[in-house]
Design a protein around this motif. Sequence first.
Motif, PDB file in Angstrom:
ATOM      1  N   GLU A  28       0.830  -1.202   0.000  1.00 44.57           N
ATOM      2  CA  GLU A  28       0.000   0.000   0.000  1.00 44.57           C
ATOM      3  C   GLU A  28       0.866   1.255   0.000  1.00 44.57           C
ATOM      4  OE1 GLU A  28      -3.347   0.356  -0.218  1.00 44.57           O
ATOM      5  OE2 GLU A  28      -3.340  -1.783  -0.668  1.00 44.57           O
ATOM      6  N   SER A  37      -2.510   5.498  -8.607  1.00 45.89           N
ATOM      7  CA  SER A  37      -2.985   4.751  -7.437  1.00 45.89           C
ATOM      8  C   SER A  37      -2.858   5.529  -6.138  1.00 45.89           C
ATOM      9  CB  SER A  37      -2.203   3.433  -7.307  1.00 45.89           C
ATOM     10  OG  SER A  37      -2.281   2.670  -8.488  1.00 45.89           O
ATOM     11  N   SER A  40      -6.108   7.023  -4.377  1.00 47.51           N
ATOM     12  CA  SER A  40      -6.978   5.976  -3.850  1.00 47.51           C
ATOM     13  C   SER A  40      -6.401   5.362  -2.587  1.00 47.51           C
ATOM     14  CB  SER A  40      -7.187   4.894  -4.913  1.00 47.51           C
ATOM     15  OG  SER A  40      -7.939   3.820  -4.394  1.00 47.51           O
ATOM     16  N   THR A  43      -6.731   7.826   0.327  1.00 44.93           N
ATOM     17  CA  THR A  43      -8.120   7.937   0.782  1.00 44.93           C
ATOM     18  C   THR A  43      -8.528   6.723   1.597  1.00 44.93           C
ATOM     19  OG1 THR A  43      -8.740   9.308  -1.112  1.00 44.93           O
ATOM     20  CG2 THR A  43     -10.512   8.146   0.018  1.00 44.93           C
ATOM     21  N   THR A  44      -8.108   5.556   1.168  1.00 42.82           N
ATOM     22  CA  THR A  44      -8.475   4.325   1.872  1.00 42.82           C
ATOM     23  C   THR A  44      -7.952   4.325   3.292  1.00 42.82           C
ATOM     24  OG1 THR A  44      -8.536   3.048  -0.186  1.00 42.82           O
ATOM     25  CG2 THR A  44      -8.273   1.815   1.861  1.00 42.82           C
ATOM     26  N   THR A 157      -5.902  17.138  -3.034  1.00 43.89           N
ATOM     27  CA  THR A 157      -6.973  16.249  -2.576  1.00 43.89           C
ATOM     28  C   THR A 157      -7.765  16.822  -1.406  1.00 43.89           C
ATOM     29  OG1 THR A 157      -5.367  15.079  -1.175  1.00 43.89           O
ATOM     30  CG2 THR A 157      -5.786  14.161  -3.360  1.00 43.89           C
TER      31      THR A 157
END
Length: 361
Positions: A28, A37, A40, A43-44, A157
Amino acid sequence: MDFKLTNDQTLLRSSARRLMTEEWPASELRAMMDPPSAASAATTIWDKMASLGWAALLVDEEHEGLGMGMFDLAVLMEETGKALIPGTLHSSAVLATEALQTLGMPEARKRHLPEMAEGGLRATVGIYEPNSGWNPMRLSVRSDSPVVKRLVPDAATAGLVLVINRISGNRVELARAHDATATDLQSMDVTRPLYEVACDRELLEPIGEGTVGDLQAVIDRATIALAAEMVGSASRVLDMTVEYAKQRKQFGRAIGTFQAVQHRAADMLIGIEKARTAAYYAAATADEEPDRLAEAASTAKAAANDAFVAAAQGAIQLHGGLGFTWEQDLHLYLKRAKACEFTYGDTNWHLDRIAHRLGLS
């Protein structure tokens, strides 16, 4: 000051370790290095941190937060530092939260803080300008020209972009930037993007005001949080190095049995322990003796700078250069160390600041 963790702080540390282990593996982290990527992945992990209440940690209870202190935050930041998480926790839950609570007008706090505490609104703050260095007193006084802020974390973001401008000699203004343009800046640590934010002054919505001293207190608290995170990262680097030294063999022996390696690892440990003590002392000072905040924050950052950079560089050497290879994670820690070293001021900047406050320069 008592540095012994309370039951709540122990639980906070345990939950952080569990989340970092289960939800933020190296794969990750490496996703943050791939632009398609990165958003995402960030955010996760942010959503999972927010679900545990981390976004609300510093928000006061009046605005639906947990109302916890800097010492609690330091416990959390040390654990997240071990996993090299993205910067959203620091930029939104620390820097932006502190800016709103210190400088924001009541209606602005009421409008934004509950949503930030819930995690549904990610925020960031632009403070520094191209020629300001790390000194808020060097911010340019308000004019009719567009506002340009540099080194703004997570600006692309963030749902709420705040900027802080100097409006007179000792007064600053907190404003929300509408329709700001965020330009990506090349950073050594690509897992934590930095931006240049530009906005026309007529698109700024003033939402608060205070003194340069108030702003510096916000920065000092953010600096302490960063120092605690750096301690965690340095600690993880040492753990990785010791593990490698136990497995890597030369001349039929694990290299960890050689005194030269042991001495280097011991020096790393001493530096980390000094930095940890300084960071926790600074966090406790922020909670209990805020009039001594400036010296404590600078001491913590100077110690964390030295400890993290020395640990990362030493780890690369003790890995025999293997740490520079792309597949090994150590180079990510070294890049984070060098990027953090200069954020909010390097060691010399903070030592000069301490000397000036003590009347020694």
